[in-house]
Design a protein around this motif. Sequence first.
Motif, PDB file in Angstrom:
ATOM      1  N   ALA A 156       1.201  -0.975  -0.044  1.00 47.57           N
ATOM      2  CA  ALA A 156       0.210  -0.307   0.144  1.00 47.57           C
ATOM      3  C   ALA A 156       0.865   1.467  -0.096  1.00 47.57           C
ATOM      4  N   ALA A 157       1.846   1.088   0.550  1.00 44.59           N
ATOM      5  CA  ALA A 157       3.420   2.361   0.925  1.00 44.59           C
ATOM      6  C   ALA A 157       3.482   2.902  -0.185  1.00 44.59           C
ATOM      7  N   ARG A 158       3.525   1.617  -1.590  1.00 46.77           N
ATOM      8  CA  ARG A 158       3.858   1.664  -3.256  1.00 46.77           C
ATOM      9  C   ARG A 158       3.482   3.181  -3.660  1.00 46.77           C
ATOM     10  N   THR A 159       4.340   3.947  -4.533  1.00 48.85           N
ATOM     11  CA  THR A 159       3.348   4.716  -4.931  1.00 48.85           C
ATOM     12  C   THR A 159       3.190   4.915  -7.004  1.00 48.85           C
ATOM     13  N   ASP A 160       4.448   3.396  -7.162  1.00 44.32           N
ATOM     14  CA  ASP A 160       4.649   3.078  -8.523  1.00 44.32           C
ATOM     15  C   ASP A 160       3.709   1.766  -8.884  1.00 44.32           C
ATOM     16  N   LEU A 161       2.801   1.032  -8.285  1.00 38.80           N
ATOM     17  CA  LEU A 161       2.512   0.246  -9.109  1.00 38.80           C
ATOM     18  C   LEU A 161       0.917   0.559  -9.736  1.00 38.80           C
ATOM     19  N   ASP A 162       0.439  -0.838 -10.922  1.00 39.59           N
ATOM     20  CA  ASP A 162      -0.953   0.407 -11.733  1.00 39.59           C
ATOM     21  C   ASP A 162      -1.990  -0.694 -10.533  1.00 39.59           C
ATOM     22  N   ALA A 163      -1.122  -1.400 -10.491  1.00 36.84           N
ATOM     23  CA  ALA A 163      -2.811  -3.171  -9.648  1.00 36.84           C
ATOM     24  C   ALA A 163      -2.135  -4.077  -8.795  1.00 36.84           C
ATOM     25  N   VAL A 164      -2.776  -5.143  -7.894  1.00 40.77           N
ATOM     26  CA  VAL A 164      -2.110  -5.781  -7.625  1.00 40.77           C
ATOM     27  C   VAL A 164      -2.933  -7.263  -7.507  1.00 40.77           C
TER      28      VAL A 164
END
Length: 558
Positions: free
Chosen positions: A185-193
């Motif tokens: 959740a802390a990452r800002t570089d993800l397009d989706a999980v």
Amino acid sequence: MTSLLDSSSEHPADAANPRRRTVVLAAAATAALAPMAATLGAPAAHAAAGAPAFLHGVASGDPLPDGVLLWTRVTPTPEAVPGSGLGPATSVSWEVAADKAFSRVVASGTTSTSAATDHTVKVDVRGLQPQTAYWYRFTAGTTVSPAGRTRTTAGHDVTTAGVRFGVVSCANWESGYFSAYRHLAARTDLDAVLHLGDYIYEYQTGGYPEDKYVVRRHEPKHEILSLADYRTRHGNYKTDADLQALHHAHPIVAIWDDHEFANDAWSGGAENHTPGAEGEWAARAAVAKQAYFEWMPVRASIAGTVYRRLRFGTLADLHLLDLRSFRSQQVKVGSGSVDDPERTITGRAQLDWLKAGLANSNATWKLVGTSVMISPVAFGSLPAHLLGPLTKLLGLPEGGIAINVDQWDGYTDDRKELLGHLKDRNIKNTVFLTGDIHMAWANEVPVNMATYPGSGTAATEFVVTSVTSDNIDDILHVPADTASLVAEAAIKAANWHVKWLDMDSHGYGVLDVTAERSQMDYYAVSDKRRQDATSAWERSYRTLNGTQKVERVWQPVR
């Protein structure tokens, strides 16, 4: 702007010590959690006063170039808890904005929910811009939900530089805390999980792990069987602050595995289901699916299950499988029936759908979300004192094992047909993304294990470990990197296509896809039994475009 509404349930640095975790992410994750906890605490006051409340957070899922599925659950009155069947029909408004302050609302509407859908709300929003971040929230009466962030995908025919997914599976509430979710959740570089299954577990409290090792107790306390039970368990999971933080930060792409139903589920039953004493399997599976679609931001396929396909520009097609609804019953190890062509793990229609999708895809990468491992693995080479714990881990009968018949190893004809299709049609860049087994693996998928490497590889496979669910060292109750090291060495020696495995860590993966390669970065949490567990990079492996080989990378993607 109007939209479509649907409220129905639908590094060289670690070379000297390759197991050392380096890149620590704890500070950022902890900082992200503090404001989230404060936000989540606010609705509880409204519930106490009798006003509607959003106690289970918000979520989004299945992103498209022009839309995304939004989800929440409203508690209209204090007694209207999940699974209760209580509480009045309630009007819920929603809005989607181009900014976090909601000063530029681009879509909005109102829907209603009731006890018929356990007061869950699902809105399929369309008319959005591709490859764009949005914020969304819900309102019931004067109560405003926490805000979530989501993101649409690139247009189907658009060339995009890359796509990045968090990858998780197997989160057992009683086995530990969901700190892996907090770090993602802390990452800002993800397009989706990508969640590869076992989002919830069905056991009674103390059933898994045994009672003296339970970290926290779930609700209800008994094994879940009825619609109310499954709804209550889903609601229990979604009170977890780390899970809510994950959903608030990223859209989720989820499939189910067995524990959303019962252990080792198949089309006509499950290992953890007793006909008669626990009712008919068809009824139990039906209510489990109903609760899943009510509580998860997932679109049902035409077949009414979770197999479906998402596209991320011309870079990647993501084929998502359902390996529980159509499979034949698992057979006994050593019976020879694993090779029976009449037995199936996918079902005929789903296998044909997958083969056609892979053959017709013009995407650079063909990603396949599969809840259980497709790579063949022989476990018979393990020392005798480790076979028992591994048998328990995999949920197999006592007495030693050669293969795990709950995986594709128990359904070899389907695997042979699929891998033969990849080879015969010269389909390149197929990467299987897998959960289930509570271990991290990096595998080449051989066309024929007996003649590997000469026979070549049909694909590669990256398997992520569990968020919390027990692995071999947990079951033996020994320190990490003890028994597992022996087992890992034995398995690799007998399975040359297995390039790496870690049998004792818990954590998550980050898959980074570009035109040149698909790379999985594996992360481990420091202690699943601690809410403040840190997270660190463990290993990275990649598949280069056109090679269908796995190679180690010495640093994670930045």
